[in-house]
Every structure is written in C-alpha cells, then in structure tokens.
Design a protein around this motif. Structure first.
Motif, PDB file in Angstrom:
ATOM      1  N   ILE A  15       0.832  -1.207   0.000  1.00 55.89           N
ATOM      2  CA  ILE A  15       0.000   0.000   0.000  1.00 55.89           C
ATOM      3  C   ILE A  15       0.862   1.250   0.000  1.00 55.89           C
ATOM      4  O   ILE A  15       0.608   2.208  -0.736  1.00 55.89           O
ATOM      5  N   GLY A  16       1.918   1.263   0.815  1.00 58.24           N
ATOM      6  CA  GLY A  16       2.814   2.418   0.841  1.00 58.24           C
ATOM      7  C   GLY A  16       3.458   2.661  -0.521  1.00 58.24           C
ATOM      8  O   GLY A  16       3.505   3.796  -1.018  1.00 58.24           O
ATOM      9  N   ALA A  62      -1.380  14.783  -2.994  1.00 63.63           N
ATOM     10  CA  ALA A  62      -0.705  14.347  -1.767  1.00 63.63           C
ATOM     11  C   ALA A  62      -1.685  14.290  -0.603  1.00 63.63           C
ATOM     12  O   ALA A  62      -1.650  13.346   0.216  1.00 63.63           O
ATOM     13  N   GLN A  63      -2.565  15.279  -0.511  1.00 69.01           N
ATOM     14  CA  GLN A  63      -3.566  15.287   0.559  1.00 69.01           C
ATOM     15  C   GLN A  63      -4.513  14.095   0.429  1.00 69.01           C
ATOM     16  O   GLN A  63      -4.843  13.427   1.422  1.00 69.01           O
ATOM     17  N   ILE A  64      -4.952  13.825  -0.807  1.00 70.05           N
ATOM     18  CA  ILE A  64      -5.868  12.700  -1.033  1.00 70.05           C
ATOM     19  C   ILE A  64      -5.195  11.376  -0.694  1.00 70.05           C
ATOM     20  O   ILE A  64      -5.784  10.513  -0.031  1.00 70.05           O
ATOM     21  N   LEU A  65      -3.966  11.204  -1.124  1.00 72.77           N
ATOM     22  CA  LEU A  65      -3.251   9.935  -0.885  1.00 72.77           C
ATOM     23  C   LEU A  65      -3.032   9.704   0.608  1.00 72.77           C
ATOM     24  O   LEU A  65      -3.179   8.577   1.094  1.00 72.77           O
ATOM     25  N   LEU A  66      -2.677  10.767   1.346  1.00 70.40           N
ATOM     26  CA  LEU A  66      -2.493  10.611   2.792  1.00 70.40           C
ATOM     27  C   LEU A  66      -3.829  10.345   3.477  1.00 70.40           C
ATOM     28  O   LEU A  66      -3.898   9.550   4.435  1.00 70.40           O
ATOM     29  N   PHE A  67      -4.885  10.980   2.989  1.00 65.58           N
ATOM     30  CA  PHE A  67      -6.223  10.768   3.557  1.00 65.58           C
ATOM     31  C   PHE A  67      -6.692   9.321   3.387  1.00 65.58           C
ATOM     32  O   PHE A  67      -7.429   8.793   4.236  1.00 65.58           O
ATOM     33  N   LEU A 117      -5.410  -2.137  20.346  1.00 63.52           N
ATOM     34  CA  LEU A 117      -4.036  -1.652  20.418  1.00 63.52           C
ATOM     35  C   LEU A 117      -3.256  -2.010  19.155  1.00 63.52           C
ATOM     36  O   LEU A 117      -2.479  -1.203  18.635  1.00 63.52           O
ATOM     37  N   PHE A 118      -3.465  -3.235  18.662  1.00 68.71           N
ATOM     38  CA  PHE A 118      -2.798  -3.626  17.417  1.00 68.71           C
ATOM     39  C   PHE A 118      -3.246  -2.739  16.257  1.00 68.71           C
ATOM     40  O   PHE A 118      -2.431  -2.328  15.419  1.00 68.71           O
ATOM     41  N   THR A 119      -4.541  -2.450  16.201  1.00 65.93           N
ATOM     42  CA  THR A 119      -5.067  -1.596  15.131  1.00 65.93           C
ATOM     43  C   THR A 119      -4.423  -0.217  15.172  1.00 65.93           C
ATOM     44  O   THR A 119      -4.022   0.333  14.127  1.00 65.93           O
ATOM     45  N   VAL A 120      -4.298   0.349  16.372  1.00 65.86           N
ATOM     46  CA  VAL A 120      -3.676   1.671  16.512  1.00 65.86           C
ATOM     47  C   VAL A 120      -2.213   1.615  16.081  1.00 65.86           C
ATOM     48  O   VAL A 120      -1.735   2.493  15.351  1.00 65.86           O
ATOM     49  N   PHE A 121      -1.487   0.582  16.524  1.00 67.06           N
ATOM     50  CA  PHE A 121      -0.070   0.463  16.157  1.00 67.06           C
ATOM     51  C   PHE A 121       0.098   0.279  14.649  1.00 67.06           C
ATOM     52  O   PHE A 121       0.978   0.879  14.031  1.00 67.06           O
ATOM     53  N   PHE A 122      -0.744  -0.556  14.048  1.00 63.83           N
ATOM     54  CA  PHE A 122      -0.631  -0.827  12.618  1.00 63.83           C
ATOM     55  C   PHE A 122      -0.947   0.425  11.798  1.00 63.83           C
ATOM     56  O   PHE A 122      -0.221   0.758  10.839  1.00 63.83           O
ATOM     57  N   LEU A 123      -2.022   1.127  12.151  1.00 60.58           N
ATOM     58  CA  LEU A 123      -2.393   2.343  11.423  1.00 60.58           C
ATOM     59  C   LEU A 123      -1.329   3.425  11.597  1.00 60.58           C
ATOM     60  O   LEU A 123      -1.027   4.166  10.648  1.00 60.58           O
ATOM     61  N   SER A 124      -0.762   3.521  12.808  1.00 62.82           N
ATOM     62  CA  SER A 124       0.292   4.513  13.042  1.00 62.82           C
ATOM     63  C   SER A 124       1.518   4.225  12.183  1.00 62.82           C
ATOM     64  O   SER A 124       2.099   5.138  11.577  1.00 62.82           O
ATOM     65  N   ALA A 125       1.904   2.951  12.126  1.00 66.28           N
ATOM     66  CA  ALA A 125       3.064   2.574  11.304  1.00 66.28           C
ATOM     67  C   ALA A 125       2.804   2.892   9.834  1.00 66.28           C
ATOM     68  O   ALA A 125       3.678   3.423   9.134  1.00 66.28           O
ATOM     69  N   GLN A 140       4.742   5.719   7.569  1.00 65.31           N
ATOM     70  CA  GLN A 140       5.403   5.255   6.350  1.00 65.31           C
ATOM     71  C   GLN A 140       4.991   6.095   5.140  1.00 65.31           C
ATOM     72  O   GLN A 140       5.840   6.597   4.389  1.00 65.31           O
ATOM     73  N   VAL A 141       3.683   6.261   4.927  1.00 65.43           N
ATOM     74  CA  VAL A 141       3.195   6.979   3.741  1.00 65.43           C
ATOM     75  C   VAL A 141       3.536   8.458   3.820  1.00 65.43           C
ATOM     76  O   VAL A 141       3.935   9.069   2.817  1.00 65.43           O
ATOM     77  N   PHE A 142       3.402   9.059   5.000  1.00 61.98           N
ATOM     78  CA  PHE A 142       3.766  10.477   5.164  1.00 61.98           C
ATOM     79  C   PHE A 142       5.235  10.695   4.809  1.00 61.98           C
ATOM     80  O   PHE A 142       5.586  11.626   4.071  1.00 61.98           O
TER      81      PHE A 142
END
Length: 503
Positions: free
Chosen positions: A353-354, A402-407, A433-441, A445-447
C-alpha cells in the motif's frame, strides 16, 4: 502575425520549448514579415502552409497554448486547454480509489498466500527465501511501476499517437524490462545468499543454486505477464479518457504481488523437489535465461529512449534491490521468532500500500515536470530548503493529490484489516491496540514516503535525470524497508506489553 523579436520571446519564454525551437526562430527572423506560425508550429509563408517534420517532444502537447497572445479568441483557447488539463478533486479521488482498493486486495491475497507457503518444506529448509520475498516483490516498483510511469508520461505528452512510434516504444520498453528482470533476479539471489551466509555463518551450494533458479525464473515470468497487462491498462486508460498517472501504477501492483509470490513459491517448491536427483535442471534453467540477455539488449537498443536506459537505468533498480533485501533480512529474522510469526500476513499489505500510494504521486509530479519545465529547472517553490509542509499545504494539483493519498491511508488500511479478518474465517478480531499500532506505522510510512518523493523527484529533475526511471525504484524500496521495519517494531512493542494482537 509575429514579427518583433519580443513576440518570439513571448511565444517561447524559456525552457525546453524555447531551446528546442530557438534555432528555427532565429533563422526565420529576417523573413518574419512574410512568415507566420500555424497551429501546430508549422511555418506559413505568404499564407500557404509548409509542413515540416519536427521531432516529437514531451512539450509538444502544450505547444498550441504558447503560440497565441491574449486576444479574446486566444484567451478562450488557452483557458479551454487549461480546464481540460485540470482535474477536479472528485475526479482524482474516483480514479485513484478503485485501483487503490484493487491493489490492496492483491496485497492481502499475497499476505494470506505467504502465511500458507511458509510451512512448505522449501521455506522451512531454506529460510533465505524470506530474504528474497521483499526483493522479488519489490521488482514491481523497480520494473512494472517504472514502465507504467514512463508510458503514462508518453501518453500525456502525445508521444504515442503514431502507431509506429507507439509499438517501437512498447516493444523497446518490454525488452528492456525483461533484461532488467533477468539481471535483478540474479542479483537478488546473490544478495540473499550473501545475507543468509552472514546471518547463519553457512550456506550450502545447492541452496544458493536453488535461490538463483527460483529468483530468475520468477522475475522473468512475472515481468513478462505484468508488462503485457500494464501496456493494456495504459492503452485502455487512454481510450477511456482516464489519466493513466492515476491508475497505471497501482494497477501494476494490484495483483502483481500475488502473481509474483505464487510464482516464487511454485518455482521454489518445484526446484526443491528436483534438487536431490536432478540438480542439473537448475543449472540449465539459469543458463537458458542468461543466454536470452543478448536478445533483449539488441531489441531494446532499437529505440532511442530505451537505448539510453540500457546505459543509465541500472543505478536506481540495483540500489533499490539492495535496500529491499535489507528489509527482507528483517522479515526473515522476525518470522523466525515464534512470538512474532503473525507479521507474515501484514508485511505485504503495509509494504504494497505504501509503495502504491507514493508511486501515484511520483508519476504525477514527474509528468508535471516533463510537461511544464525543461530539465534542470524546477518551480520556484522547490528551489529553497525542503520543508515537509510544502508537500501537503497548497492548492496545486500535486498538493491536492498528496492530501488525497495521505487521507486514504487510515480508511484504506481499516478496510484491509477487516478483509484479512473475514478471509481468515472471522474467528478473531485485531485488538484495538494492534489496530492503533498498525495504522500509526502505515501513516508514518506513507507520510515519510510522500515527503521524500517530493524532494527526490525535484532533485533528480534539477540534476537532469528522468524521475520516471529513477524515483519509483528508490521510493518503493524505501517503502519496503520502512514498512517492514515499522511493522516489526509494532509487533515487538505489542509482544513486550503482552498484547497478542487479537481478541
């Protein structure tokens, strides 16, 4: 009628068009009173047009807009072309969303397949194959996405209108890609062998031969299948009036991971079954692919664009392969730990995805530079020190994309997490907690990749290097390294605090 010298400068202010046509203009100035420039840049003498063959360049698409002053008629023509070239946010979002979701489903399928094949005999006996996985999957960034970006730019620049030029460009690029796939497959297997030997302290010769055969076979066949598919997608986008920059690169990865991983697993298991009694077959396979290298070189050298890449296009793809192999070493070490084995499903998802999202941005910025700026010149806003805020804050087309892709990162990854949960039978849910960690990673990455892409592509253009051929391999390889590293860090953190990642 364009007679004064100042009008020539106005018509061709600066940049590649002024450089390209400067010699023609200077030679025609003494006769300016009897000559005019027609719609397509042809010289008209005493009212009668004389069509002269001109070299097709990537700026020809914008040429009509440069030939007119600011009369009402001319202004309306210019505004019409500008409106046609401007995409609305809704249009951009719809064109990006569908291939993005398809690419996500492809990476999910690849992750599920990798979870299954990791228990096969060949994966258990020769664990160095896990080092090959990110490198071989990363070839879609090195080859397929780079091909998609080059052909998308060619389509937008009007370089594929002539049937002869179109097929020469396609055949030359596909031949170049097969050559690069063969060489990269060989180098990836050597890199996996060396890294495996450094990590374990030993590497049997037959294991190295198997890695080489499986890697080269997978790279060659996957590259051929996906290259043909990629050409079809771009030609179809052109016919349907869709900007190929928005759809080609993610479509190149939609099922590329799944196809490549399935081929790698199949070839590896087949060669493993031959290793004990028919090991000579592996050597014959390697020799066959190596003998085809001169054929690809001869065919690719027939077209000027691919002939240049034969000499200059190796640096980014080889460097990217090395970076992806380091990510593969991290994956190999993580998978070997029983406490972190669940990472195998999510690694292709976060990496794919990244890479897909940043490849869209890379292709769009590259096309914009090709169409509006000569090599060596960049927009004024990109001439100073780099700031991450410049990537996302602004009203330009690249800012909006860039805004759309990050969104798309958070809702997209939530959909993919839920899809993994359903495909696995729905027996366990990812823990909050796993969901938060995965989404944060994934968000980090994408940012990071979008910021790096903005800086890298303009730096490459300033150094007279084509971003279509240089940027995407680096960016997708960095995406693999960042994704695997951040995901491993997330799993280690969850293990340390006692969260199993599911409820």
């Amino acid at each position: 009628m364009i007679t004064p010298e100042s009008e020539d400068k106005k018509a061709f202010p600066s940049g590649s068009m002024g450089q390209q046509y400067g010699s023609n203009l200077s030679s025609s100035q003494p006769h300016a009173s009897s000559q005019r420039l027609g719609w397509n840049g042809n010289t008209s003498v005493n009212g009668s047009e004389q069509y002269e063959p001109q070299e097709c360049t990537e700026t020809d698409y914008l040429l009509p807009n440069k030939l007119y002053g600011e009369s009402q008629l001319r202004r309306s023509i210019r505004e019409k072309h500008e409106r046609a070239a401007t995409e609305s946010i809704c249009s951009m979002m719809l064109q990006i969303l569908v291939p993005f979701l398809l690419a996500g489903l492809g990476t999910i399928s690849a992750g599920m397949l990798l979870e299954i094949v990791q228990n096969w005999d060949v994966f258990q006996e020769i664990t160095e194959i896990f080092i090959l996985v990110p490198a071989v999957l990363g070839m879609k960034g090195n080859l397929e996405m780079t091909l998609a970006s080059r052909l998308s730019t060619a389509v937008n620049a009007g370089k594929m209108e002539s049937a002869r030029e179109k097929w020469m460009l396609i055949v030359g690029n596909l031949s170049l890609k097969q050559l690069q796939a063969t060489v990269l497959g060989l180098l990836a297997s050597l890199m996996a062998t060396v890294l495996g030997w450094m990590a374990e302290g030993k590497m049997p010769l037959n294991h190295g031969v198997l890695l080489c055969s499986a890697s080269v076979s997978t790279a060659f066949v996957a590259s051929l299948l996906q290259g043909i598919l990629m050409v079809g997608v771009i030609m179809g986008s052109k016919r349907m009036g869709i900007n190929p920059d928005n759809v080609a690169t993610p479509m190149a990865a939609s099922f590329g991971d799944l196809i490549t991983l399935a081929l790698l697993a199949g070839f590896s298991q087949w060669f493993y079954s031959l290793l004990k009694h028919y090991s000579y077959v592996l050597y014959v396979v390697d020799l066959l692919f190596l003998c085809l290298i001169p054929v690809w070189i001869i065919v690719a050298s027939k077209h000027p664009a691919t002939e240049v890449l034969l000499r200059t296009g190796w640096e980014p793809i080889v460097t990217a392969m090395v970076i992806s192999s380091i990510g593969g070493l991290i994956l190999d070490k993580t998978v070997s730990d029983p406490n972190l084995a669940g990472i195998i499903v999510y690694a292709p998802v976060i990496n794919g995805i990244g890479g897909n999202l940043v490849s869209i941005q890379s292709s769009r910025i590259s096309t914009n530079l090709h169409m509006n700026y000569p090599p060596g010149e960049v927009p004024e806003s990109r001439e100073g020190c780099f700031s991450p805020c410049r990537t996302f804050i602004g009203s330009g087309a690249n800012h909006r994309s860039a805004q759309i892709l990050l969104f798309l990162v958070i809702p997209g990854q939530l959909i993919f997490l839920h899809a993994i949960h359903l495909i696995k039978g729905g027996h366990t849910l990812p823990s909050p907690l796993f969901t938060v960690f995965f989404l944060s990673a994934s968000l980090i990455q994408v940012f990071s990749l979008l910021c790096i892409a903005d800086c890298m592509i303009h730096c490459l253009w300033r150094r007279h290097k084509d971003p279509d051929s240089y940027s995407i391999p680096y960016l997708t390889a960095l995406g693999d390294l960042l994704g695997t590293g951040l995901l491993s860090l997330a799993f280690v953190s969850l293990w340390c605090i006692g969260d199993l990642g599911r409820v």
